[in-house]
Write a protein that holds these residues in place. Structure first.
Motif, PDB file in Angstrom:
ATOM      1  N   HIS A 158       0.981  -1.050   0.177  1.00 61.89           N
ATOM      2  CA  HIS A 158      -0.073  -0.077   0.144  1.00 61.89           C
ATOM      3  C   HIS A 158       0.834   1.207   0.044  1.00 61.89           C
ATOM      4  O   HIS A 158       1.737   1.388   0.859  1.00 61.89           O
ATOM      5  N   ILE A 159       0.787   2.273  -1.041  1.00 66.34           N
ATOM      6  CA  ILE A 159       1.603   3.379  -1.192  1.00 66.34           C
ATOM      7  C   ILE A 159       1.046   4.425  -0.070  1.00 66.34           C
ATOM      8  O   ILE A 159      -0.182   4.667  -0.106  1.00 66.34           O
ATOM      9  N   VAL A 160       2.090   4.765   0.769  1.00 61.80           N
ATOM     10  CA  VAL A 160       2.005   5.706   1.949  1.00 61.80           C
ATOM     11  C   VAL A 160       2.221   7.098   1.497  1.00 61.80           C
ATOM     12  O   VAL A 160       1.861   8.090   1.902  1.00 61.80           O
ATOM     13  N   ASP A 161       3.212   7.057   0.476  1.00 60.43           N
ATOM     14  CA  ASP A 161       3.890   8.392   0.034  1.00 60.43           C
ATOM     15  C   ASP A 161       4.586   8.032  -1.438  1.00 60.43           C
ATOM     16  O   ASP A 161       5.106   6.975  -1.500  1.00 60.43           O
ATOM     17  N   LEU A 162       4.579   9.130  -1.984  1.00 62.18           N
ATOM     18  CA  LEU A 162       4.964   8.819  -3.554  1.00 62.18           C
ATOM     19  C   LEU A 162       5.916  10.043  -4.005  1.00 62.18           C
ATOM     20  O   LEU A 162       5.411  11.144  -3.819  1.00 62.18           O
ATOM     21  N   GLN A 163       7.091   9.921  -4.568  1.00 60.15           N
ATOM     22  CA  GLN A 163       7.882  10.963  -5.013  1.00 60.15           C
ATOM     23  C   GLN A 163       8.159  10.699  -6.543  1.00 60.15           C
ATOM     24  O   GLN A 163       8.602   9.482  -6.698  1.00 60.15           O
ATOM     25  N   CYS A 164       8.250  11.715  -7.250  1.00 57.37           N
ATOM     26  CA  CYS A 164       8.523  11.431  -8.548  1.00 57.37           C
ATOM     27  C   CYS A 164       9.485  12.538  -9.054  1.00 57.37           C
ATOM     28  O   CYS A 164       9.089  13.734  -9.210  1.00 57.37           O
ATOM     29  N   SER A 165      10.594  12.448  -9.697  1.00 53.99           N
ATOM     30  CA  SER A 165      11.579  13.253 -10.185  1.00 53.99           C
ATOM     31  C   SER A 165      11.603  13.186 -11.794  1.00 53.99           C
ATOM     32  O   SER A 165      11.760  12.135 -12.222  1.00 53.99           O
ATOM     33  N   VAL A 166      11.072  14.260 -12.453  1.00 52.40           N
ATOM     34  CA  VAL A 166      11.566  14.384 -13.916  1.00 52.40           C
ATOM     35  C   VAL A 166      12.482  15.143 -14.139  1.00 52.40           C
ATOM     36  O   VAL A 166      12.042  16.551 -14.240  1.00 52.40           O
ATOM     37  N   LYS A 167      13.705  14.853 -14.389  1.00 50.94           N
ATOM     38  CA  LYS A 167      14.691  15.720 -14.453  1.00 50.94           C
ATOM     39  C   LYS A 167      15.144  15.882 -16.094  1.00 50.94           C
ATOM     40  O   LYS A 167      16.017  15.148 -16.650  1.00 50.94           O
ATOM     41  N   LEU A 168      14.558  16.956 -16.647  1.00 52.57           N
ATOM     42  CA  LEU A 168      14.905  16.998 -18.180  1.00 52.57           C
ATOM     43  C   LEU A 168      15.315  18.500 -18.341  1.00 52.57           C
ATOM     44  O   LEU A 168      15.018  18.937 -19.495  1.00 52.57           O
ATOM     45  N   ASN A 169      16.061  18.912 -17.446  1.00 52.99           N
ATOM     46  CA  ASN A 169      16.619  20.389 -17.576  1.00 52.99           C
ATOM     47  C   ASN A 169      15.419  21.473 -18.015  1.00 52.99           C
ATOM     48  O   ASN A 169      15.774  22.315 -18.683  1.00 52.99           O
ATOM     49  N   GLN A 170      14.389  21.289 -17.431  1.00 50.26           N
ATOM     50  CA  GLN A 170      13.280  22.209 -17.740  1.00 50.26           C
ATOM     51  C   GLN A 170      13.374  23.834 -17.445  1.00 50.26           C
ATOM     52  O   GLN A 170      12.870  24.498 -18.345  1.00 50.26           O
ATOM     53  N   HIS A 171      14.337  23.877 -16.430  1.00 49.25           N
ATOM     54  CA  HIS A 171      14.976  25.360 -16.077  1.00 49.25           C
ATOM     55  C   HIS A 171      15.800  25.875 -17.207  1.00 49.25           C
ATOM     56  O   HIS A 171      16.219  27.105 -16.901  1.00 49.25           O
ATOM     57  N   ARG A 172      16.343  25.338 -18.279  1.00 53.00           N
ATOM     58  CA  ARG A 172      17.284  25.688 -19.222  1.00 53.00           C
ATOM     59  C   ARG A 172      16.476  25.585 -20.538  1.00 53.00           C
ATOM     60  O   ARG A 172      17.066  24.736 -21.362  1.00 53.00           O
ATOM     61  N   PRO A 173      15.625  26.603 -20.961  1.00 53.43           N
ATOM     62  CA  PRO A 173      15.012  26.233 -22.266  1.00 53.43           C
ATOM     63  C   PRO A 173      15.697  26.435 -23.238  1.00 53.43           C
ATOM     64  O   PRO A 173      15.384  26.081 -24.504  1.00 53.43           O
ATOM     65  N   GLU A 174      16.882  27.208 -22.978  1.00 52.12           N
ATOM     66  CA  GLU A 174      17.665  27.501 -24.200  1.00 52.12           C
ATOM     67  C   GLU A 174      18.511  26.130 -24.828  1.00 52.12           C
ATOM     68  O   GLU A 174      18.866  26.285 -25.910  1.00 52.12           O
ATOM     69  N   ALA A 175      18.461  25.362 -24.064  1.00 55.41           N
ATOM     70  CA  ALA A 175      18.907  24.088 -24.579  1.00 55.41           C
ATOM     71  C   ALA A 175      18.030  22.950 -25.082  1.00 55.41           C
ATOM     72  O   ALA A 175      18.514  21.858 -25.532  1.00 55.41           O
ATOM     73  N   HIS A 176      16.677  23.122 -24.818  1.00 55.14           N
ATOM     74  CA  HIS A 176      15.866  22.029 -25.061  1.00 55.14           C
ATOM     75  C   HIS A 176      15.657  21.479 -26.837  1.00 55.14           C
ATOM     76  O   HIS A 176      15.909  20.278 -26.882  1.00 55.14           O
ATOM     77  N   GLN A 177      15.950  22.397 -27.535  1.00 53.24           N
ATOM     78  CA  GLN A 177      15.828  22.199 -28.908  1.00 53.24           C
ATOM     79  C   GLN A 177      16.994  21.076 -29.356  1.00 53.24           C
ATOM     80  O   GLN A 177      17.015  20.102 -29.975  1.00 53.24           O
ATOM     81  N   ALA A 178      18.343  21.586 -28.757  1.00 53.38           N
ATOM     82  CA  ALA A 178      19.450  20.823 -29.097  1.00 53.38           C
ATOM     83  C   ALA A 178      19.465  19.536 -28.250  1.00 53.38           C
ATOM     84  O   ALA A 178      19.918  18.431 -28.849  1.00 53.38           O
ATOM     85  N   MET A 179      18.908  19.488 -26.908  1.00 58.68           N
ATOM     86  CA  MET A 179      18.791  18.400 -26.403  1.00 58.68           C
ATOM     87  C   MET A 179      18.067  17.309 -26.986  1.00 58.68           C
ATOM     88  O   MET A 179      18.390  16.063 -27.068  1.00 58.68           O
TER      89      MET A 179
END
Length: 203
Positions: A158-179
């Protein structure tokens, strides 16, 4: 889990858990040292919300005994992950990093007894991974399936706590297209990250 605000995306946890069901279950052995078991887990949801995980292990695996004695555990799921080169940036004063998707579920565990409960859980796993095998499993001799079921221990978490990390450099939009372009042309892991960038609308 270290979870900076920009990477905190609990809404994506169910998708990651369904698409990458081979989890690491962390408990402790009798000396108190971490004991890690790698097993597939079935996500059970109610109203689109993850509520429990179902799994099993070999009877010879001490995991079930540790879970019986200390029912609080951690189930970890890893989605696609890969290195990210600083070459994706338009300037050179940058450093490499690693992009990844990960879920950690704190769970309370209950062991499931009896052939009926074990058979029901196995059928759910079969339905997820090889539905055509279901008829073969049902057609096996009862004495054989009973022996196989006696060789495993099943449990629900039974899940009592859930954490999820989606680390895709979201805070650096200048790199997204090349990434996205670099990942789309790379390994299967990198291509998985490129697809997630599209899911999140980063490109």
């Amino acid at each position: 889990m270290y979870l900076p605000k920009q990477f905190d995306h609990p809404e994506h946890a169910p998708t990651i858990m369904r698409e990458h069901p081979f989890a690491s279950v962390v408990t402790t052995d009798d000396s108190g040292f971490p004991f890690v078991t790698h097993i597939p887990l079935k996500l059970d949801e109610e109203g689109g919300k993850p509520v429990r995980l179902l799994g099993h292990c070999a009877r010879g695996n001490p995991l079930w005994r540790y879970l019986q004695q200390r029912p609080l555990a951690l189930a970890c799921f890893m989605g696609p992950q890969a290195y990210m080169s600083p070459q994706v940036y338009p300037d050179i004063q940058r450093v490499p990093t690693w992009c990844y998707l990960a879920v950690q579920a704190r769970v309370e565990v209950r062991l499931l007894d009896g052939d009926e409960a074990k058979d029901a859980l196995l059928k759910q796993l079969i339905q997820d991974h090889e539905p055509v095998y279901a008829s073969q499993w049902r057609g096996l001799p009862e004495d054989y399936t009973h022996k196989m079921l006696q060789g495993i221990t099943t449990f629900e978490m039974h899940i009592v706590d859930l954490q999820c990390s989606v680390k895709l450099n979201q805070h650096r939009p200048e790199a997204h297209q090349a990434m996205a372009s670099a990942y789309a042309a790379g390994t299967s892991q990198e291509q998985g990250l490129a697809r997630w960038m599209q899911r999140l609308g980063l490109v």
